[in-house]
Design an enzyme around this catalytic site. Structure first.
Site, mmCIF file in Angstrom:
data_model
loop_
_atom_site.group_PDB
_atom_site.id
_atom_site.type_symbol
_atom_site.label_atom_id
_atom_site.label_comp_id
_atom_site.label_asym_id
_atom_site.label_seq_id
_atom_site.Cartn_x
_atom_site.Cartn_y
_atom_site.Cartn_z
ATOM 1 N N HIS A 11 0.931 -1.173 0.132
ATOM 2 C CA HIS A 11 0.147 -0.080 0.175
ATOM 3 C C HIS A 11 1.065 1.305 -0.039
ATOM 4 O O HIS A 11 1.618 1.595 0.859
ATOM 5 C CB HIS A 11 -0.841 0.150 1.070
ATOM 6 C CG HIS A 11 -1.817 1.119 1.149
ATOM 7 N ND1 HIS A 11 -2.009 1.947 2.498
ATOM 8 C CD2 HIS A 11 -2.844 1.514 0.436
ATOM 9 C CE1 HIS A 11 -2.772 2.671 2.219
ATOM 10 N NE2 HIS A 11 -3.673 2.558 0.894
ATOM 11 N N GLU A 38 0.748 -0.467 -4.699
ATOM 12 C CA GLU A 38 -0.276 0.388 -5.069
ATOM 13 C C GLU A 38 0.077 2.015 -4.700
ATOM 14 O O GLU A 38 1.042 2.040 -3.837
ATOM 15 C CB GLU A 38 -1.473 0.224 -4.006
ATOM 16 C CG GLU A 38 -2.862 0.990 -4.395
ATOM 17 C CD GLU A 38 -2.845 2.172 -3.412
ATOM 18 O OE1 GLU A 38 -3.943 2.995 -3.472
ATOM 19 O OE2 GLU A 38 -1.955 2.222 -2.404
ATOM 20 N N ASP A 40 -1.195 6.567 -5.419
ATOM 21 C CA ASP A 40 -2.108 7.478 -5.821
ATOM 22 C C ASP A 40 -1.498 8.657 -6.783
ATOM 23 O O ASP A 40 -0.504 9.083 -6.486
ATOM 24 C CB ASP A 40 -2.613 8.320 -4.399
ATOM 25 C CG ASP A 40 -2.845 7.114 -3.491
ATOM 26 O OD1 ASP A 40 -3.999 6.580 -3.530
ATOM 27 O OD2 ASP A 40 -2.247 7.060 -2.329
ATOM 28 N N HIS A 53 -1.625 11.304 -1.848
ATOM 29 C CA HIS A 53 -2.967 11.003 -1.397
ATOM 30 C C HIS A 53 -3.889 12.034 -0.957
ATOM 31 O O HIS A 53 -4.857 12.081 -1.606
ATOM 32 C CB HIS A 53 -2.581 9.813 -0.377
ATOM 33 C CG HIS A 53 -4.064 9.389 0.190
ATOM 34 N ND1 HIS A 53 -4.828 10.008 1.263
ATOM 35 C CD2 HIS A 53 -4.634 8.160 -0.132
ATOM 36 C CE1 HIS A 53 -5.898 9.382 1.492
ATOM 37 N NE2 HIS A 53 -5.935 8.303 0.572
ATOM 38 N N GLU A 113 -3.863 4.224 -8.463
ATOM 39 C CA GLU A 113 -5.148 4.828 -8.139
ATOM 40 C C GLU A 113 -5.116 6.112 -8.413
ATOM 41 O O GLU A 113 -4.454 7.079 -8.554
ATOM 42 C CB GLU A 113 -5.408 4.853 -6.703
ATOM 43 C CG GLU A 113 -6.640 5.350 -6.289
ATOM 44 C CD GLU A 113 -7.177 5.399 -4.765
ATOM 45 O OE1 GLU A 113 -7.749 6.304 -4.599
ATOM 46 O OE2 GLU A 113 -6.298 4.625 -3.951
#
Length: 243
Positions: A11, A38, A40, A53, A113
């Site tokens: 993450h 993952e 952002d 994020h 993302e």
């Protein structure tokens, strides 16, 4: 398309061990054995996709104000590591392009993302799609594009159709199936708190894979894996804890 998921996805890199959404975080994730990470992506004031994020600076850097009010050059002057620990001082906010190069070199697959600032949903998805098409035409089997914003996934479906899409949901409202199907999604990415064995089975029977976030407790991860989730998105080294 054949996509090989790993049981665990780091993450924002490996957020328990390194500042999130940083190149050092991705390097440490790779060293720890992760094959997927993952992160952002949002836009700077001058439309450069960068990793961040929060819409507002300050939690993971020494900036002030909205990310969207700063140019990429201004964002590059910020320290994105000292908040996590003195050994990470001087870490910078990476661009999406730098991140792709880093992950490619490390052999990391990517859950990208799309995290738009309010009002820039379409523009963010258009630019992320353009970067993927230009920089990653050979990585369509190693990238999932996800978002909480259906409009972002719609744009990605139109502009970067070769890349798989993941439907992010915090609550798994009743329309999840129709929404994900209409967006041509490959996977559903629910908050683990709303999952149980029956819902995981229902998602699989609907033809979607299940990647769940953010699971940091080994016992909870073991339960989810036992129920059949395809991947657990985590800040921690759960693979070691569950070995």
């Amino acid at each position: 398309m054949s996509l090989r998921l790993s049981r665990f996805v780091g993450h924002r890199g490996i957020a328990a061990e390194a500042p999130e959404n940083t190149l050092t975080g991705f390097r440490l994730a790779a060293e720890a054995g992760f094959s997927w990470v993952e992160f952002d992506v949002m836009l700077s004031a001058d439309d450069v996709p960068v990793l961040h994020h929060d819409e507002v600076l300050g939690r993971t850097d020494n900036g002030v104000g909205p990310v969207a009010a700063q140019t990429a050059a201004q964002l590059k002057t910020l320290d994105a590591g000292a908040w996590f620990g003195p050994g990470f001082a001087g870490e910078r906010i990476p661009t999406f392009e730098e991140t792709i190069s880093c992950c490619r070199a490390l052999g990391l697959s990517m859950n990208v993302e799309i995290k738009p600032t309010t009002g820039r949903e379409v523009r963010t998805a258009e630019i992320v799609s353009a970067f993927l098409n230009r920089l990653c035409p050979d990585l369509t089997d190693r990238i999932i594009v996800s978002s909480f914003v259906p409009e972002c996934l719609r744009v990605a479906q139109e502009k970067a159709p070769d890349f798989l899409r993941g439907y992010l949901s915090d609550t798994m409202a009743e329309d999840w199936h129709a929404a994900a199907k209409g967006l041509g999604c490959f996977s559903i990415h629910p908050n683990h708190a709303c999952l149980d064995a029956a819902l995981i089975t229902a998602v699989h029977e609907s033809g979607f894979r299940v990647l769940t976030y953010t699971v940091n407790d080994p016992a909870r991860a073991a339960s989810l894996i036992g129920w059949g989730v395809d991947a657990v998105i985590t800040d921690e080294l759960l693979a070691d804890a569950l070995a």
